[in-house]
Design a protein around this motif. Structure first.
Motif, PDB file in Angstrom:
ATOM      1  N   VAL A 272       1.297 -12.734  -5.784  1.00 11.84           N
ATOM      2  CA  VAL A 272       0.533 -12.735  -4.535  1.00 11.84           C
ATOM      3  C   VAL A 272       1.445 -13.104  -3.368  1.00 11.84           C
ATOM      4  CG1 VAL A 272      -1.383 -13.780  -3.275  1.00 11.84           C
ATOM      5  CG2 VAL A 272      -1.618 -13.282  -5.724  1.00 11.84           C
ATOM      6  N   GLU A 273       1.654 -12.144  -2.485  1.00 12.27           N
ATOM      7  CA  GLU A 273       2.430 -12.325  -1.250  1.00 12.27           C
ATOM      8  C   GLU A 273       3.779 -12.997  -1.511  1.00 12.27           C
ATOM      9  OE1 GLU A 273       0.074 -13.784   2.051  1.00 12.27           O
ATOM     10  OE2 GLU A 273      -1.662 -12.643   1.335  1.00 12.27           O
ATOM     11  N   MET A 274       4.449 -12.475  -2.530  1.00 15.79           N
ATOM     12  CA  MET A 274       5.799 -12.934  -2.835  1.00 15.79           C
ATOM     13  C   MET A 274       6.826 -11.863  -2.508  1.00 15.79           C
ATOM     14  SD  MET A 274       8.356 -12.577  -5.308  1.00 15.79           S
ATOM     15  CE  MET A 274       9.800 -13.535  -5.692  1.00 15.79           C
ATOM     16  N   ILE A 275       6.421 -10.592  -2.550  1.00 15.07           N
ATOM     17  CA  ILE A 275       7.372  -9.508  -2.315  1.00 15.07           C
ATOM     18  C   ILE A 275       7.991  -9.608  -0.921  1.00 15.07           C
ATOM     19  CG2 ILE A 275       5.608  -7.884  -1.504  1.00 15.07           C
ATOM     20  CD1 ILE A 275       7.276  -5.648  -2.791  1.00 15.07           C
ATOM     21  N   GLU A 276       7.259 -10.197   0.042  1.00 14.73           N
ATOM     22  CA  GLU A 276       7.792 -10.336   1.393  1.00 14.73           C
ATOM     23  C   GLU A 276       9.035 -11.226   1.433  1.00 14.73           C
ATOM     24  OE1 GLU A 276       3.349  -9.949   1.250  1.00 14.73           O
ATOM     25  OE2 GLU A 276       4.830 -11.330   0.391  1.00 14.73           O
ATOM     26  N   ILE A 302      -0.105  -6.714  -7.432  1.00 15.87           N
ATOM     27  CA  ILE A 302       0.633  -7.382  -6.366  1.00 15.87           C
ATOM     28  C   ILE A 302      -0.242  -7.447  -5.126  1.00 15.87           C
ATOM     29  CG2 ILE A 302       2.612  -7.206  -4.793  1.00 15.87           C
ATOM     30  CD1 ILE A 302       4.115  -5.758  -7.002  1.00 15.87           C
ATOM     31  N   GLN A 303      -0.295  -8.597  -4.500  1.00 15.75           N
ATOM     32  CA  GLN A 303      -0.871  -8.671  -3.159  1.00 15.75           C
ATOM     33  C   GLN A 303       0.281  -8.716  -2.179  1.00 15.75           C
ATOM     34  OE1 GLN A 303      -4.462 -10.925  -2.441  1.00 15.75           O
ATOM     35  NE2 GLN A 303      -3.604 -11.817  -0.581  1.00 15.75           N
ATOM     36  N   ALA A 410      -2.786  -5.869   1.222  1.00 15.56           N
ATOM     37  CA  ALA A 410      -3.418  -5.050   0.193  1.00 15.56           C
ATOM     38  C   ALA A 410      -3.154  -5.620  -1.186  1.00 15.56           C
ATOM     39  CB  ALA A 410      -2.889  -3.610   0.254  1.00 15.56           C
ATOM     40  N   GLN A 411      -4.089  -5.392  -2.084  1.00 14.39           N
ATOM     41  CA  GLN A 411      -3.849  -5.616  -3.497  1.00 14.39           C
ATOM     42  C   GLN A 411      -3.503  -4.271  -4.116  1.00 14.39           C
ATOM     43  OE1 GLN A 411      -7.158  -7.793  -5.223  1.00 14.39           O
ATOM     44  NE2 GLN A 411      -6.535  -9.701  -4.230  1.00 14.39           N
TER      45      GLN A 411
END
Length: 418
Positions: A272-276, A302-303, A410-411
């Motif tokens: 969750v909001e880690m790819i950023e 992934i969020q 987005a999810q």
């Protein structure tokens, strides 16, 4: 703007004076296009400040420019970072009766049109490259994460809800927002992404980015076995306490470990909001890691915060205020970029996309209101007024981004191609 050179007879301060004058001219022209009034200390308005239109409330936001000279000098030195730093230093503020997010929203809505086209070419001159020390190497990632998430567990607890969830909530849009607590909406988000990942009894789950443990706890309550990774020792310590208190510690393995160091096979991978925080340079590594860790027939959910592909291409090499002061090493992807890198580097394919950007605007609004109410407590933790203004600007800036549609969240479900 450093291409503007003084004549040989010009005094040494001429370059900065010229850049400062140019910064003021550009802002005046921007204000001709954006319905925000900027009031100077003598009560006059900057430029004409008569851009047509008002906000939906029917009221034009008003900014008080308290220290014009210092503000324009800062803007001249670093146009992309100077506005935020000017707010941090108290050079400007939202006027009494005007909310900060309402000031920023009209600019976010006109991001591609506010600056007159002749000045847009200056972007290549003023853009700064992301510093090499912010690269998300194994050591760099730990340093970047610690710079934000290890500030203080008590700081985050002061404005987050009881779930200690630091990502967008998911509200039920069939009901009024006022009737829904943030805790309820955060748990709805957690269970929505667990559903996307098909987490049930006996599922082997890998979570990348523990936060303070809520998702891992809820997955364990479904009967899953959870391995969750974080680079923040502060988060890991509190997440372990919370898993113990919830009675699921035996089902949750919390590790201070980089995703690149993970081993094993998992039926579901959730992040969750880690790819950023991964950084564009390491997106191939990240998605190859997910592909390699996913068991046959498994699902990745992934969020992700997203922006349009055009804006991503413009900002991907540029160093901004958020990267300098809030999330070092961060970069927001586009949906197209995610799709392209997964198709190029892995067997994973996007099979489901659910966007809810307006819910993030509401989440951020509530965080900011709570943070400001809790400021006396936060101040006692050792944080100063500059920090308060920095975080107020950060939360309002992001709120405006989502409210305007410039940013989305987005999810995403990813599965291996059949």
């Amino acid at each position: 703007m450093t291409t503007i050179q003084p004549q040989p007879f010009a005094p040494p301060l001429a370059p900065i004076r010229l850049r400062t004058a140019l910064a003021r001219i550009i802002l005046e022209q921007v204000l001709d296009r954006v319905p925000v009034d900027v009031v100077l200390p003598d009560g006059s308005r900057l430029g004409r400040s008569h851009a047509s239109g008002t906000e939906p409330s029917g009221i034009r936001p008003v900014v008080e420019l308290r220290h014009p000279t210092a503000f324009f000098e800062r803007l001249a030195r670093d146009p992309k970072i100077g506005i935020g730093e000017g707010y941090m230093d108290g050079h400007w503020r939202a006027a009494p009766g005007t909310d900060l997010a309402d000031v920023l929203l009209p600019f976010a809505e006109r991001l591609t049109t506010a600056v007159p086209r002749p000045w847009v070419a200056l972007r290549r001159i003023v853009d700064r490259a992301v510093p090499r020390e912010q690269r998300n190497t194994l050591t760099g990632s730990r340093r970047n994460i610690e710079a934000h998430y290890d500030l203080s567990n008590d700081l985050f607890a002061s404005f987050l809800d009881e779930t200690l969830t630091y990502s967008s909530a998911l509200f039920d849009r069939t009901r009024s927002l006022r009737s829904q607590s943030l805790e309820e909406a955060q748990l709805r988000k957690v269970h929505a992404i667990l559903d996307e990942a098909r987490v049930t009894q006996g599922t082997r789950v890998l979570e990348i980015g523990t936060g303070w443990g809520t998702l891992a706890i809820e997955a364990a309550r479904r009967g899953a076995r959870v391995t969750t990774l974080t680079l923040s020792r502060e988060q890991a310590a509190l997440a372990r306490q919370r898993a113990e208190a919830a009675g699921v510690a035996d089902a949750v393995d919390i590790r201070v470990e980089d995703y690149r160091e993970a081993r094993g096979r998992f039926d579901a991978i959730v992040s969750v909001e880690m790819i950023e925080a991964v950084g564009e340079e390491y997106w191939p590594t990240y998605f190859r890691a997910l592909d390699g860790l996913l068991a046959q027939g498994g699902t990745v959910a992934i969020q992700a915060i997203l922006m349009s592909h055009d804006r991503y291409l413009v900002t991907r090499r540029s160093f901004g205020w958020i990267q300098k002061h809030i999330f070092p090493g961060g970069l927001i992807p586009s949906l197209q970029a995610v799709s392209e890198v997964t198709e190029r580097e892995t067997e994973l394919r996007l099979t489901q996309v659910h966007t809810f950007g307006q819910d993030y605007a509401e989440t951020l609004r509530r965080w900011r209101e709570t943070f400001l109410r809790a400021w006396p407590l936060v101040q006692r933790l050792g944080f100063d007024e500059t920090f308060r203004r920095k975080w107020e600007f950060y939360l309002a800036y992001c709120e405006a981004g989502f409210a305007s549609g410039y940013l989305d969240v987005a999810q995403l479900r990813l599965e291996r191609a059949a």
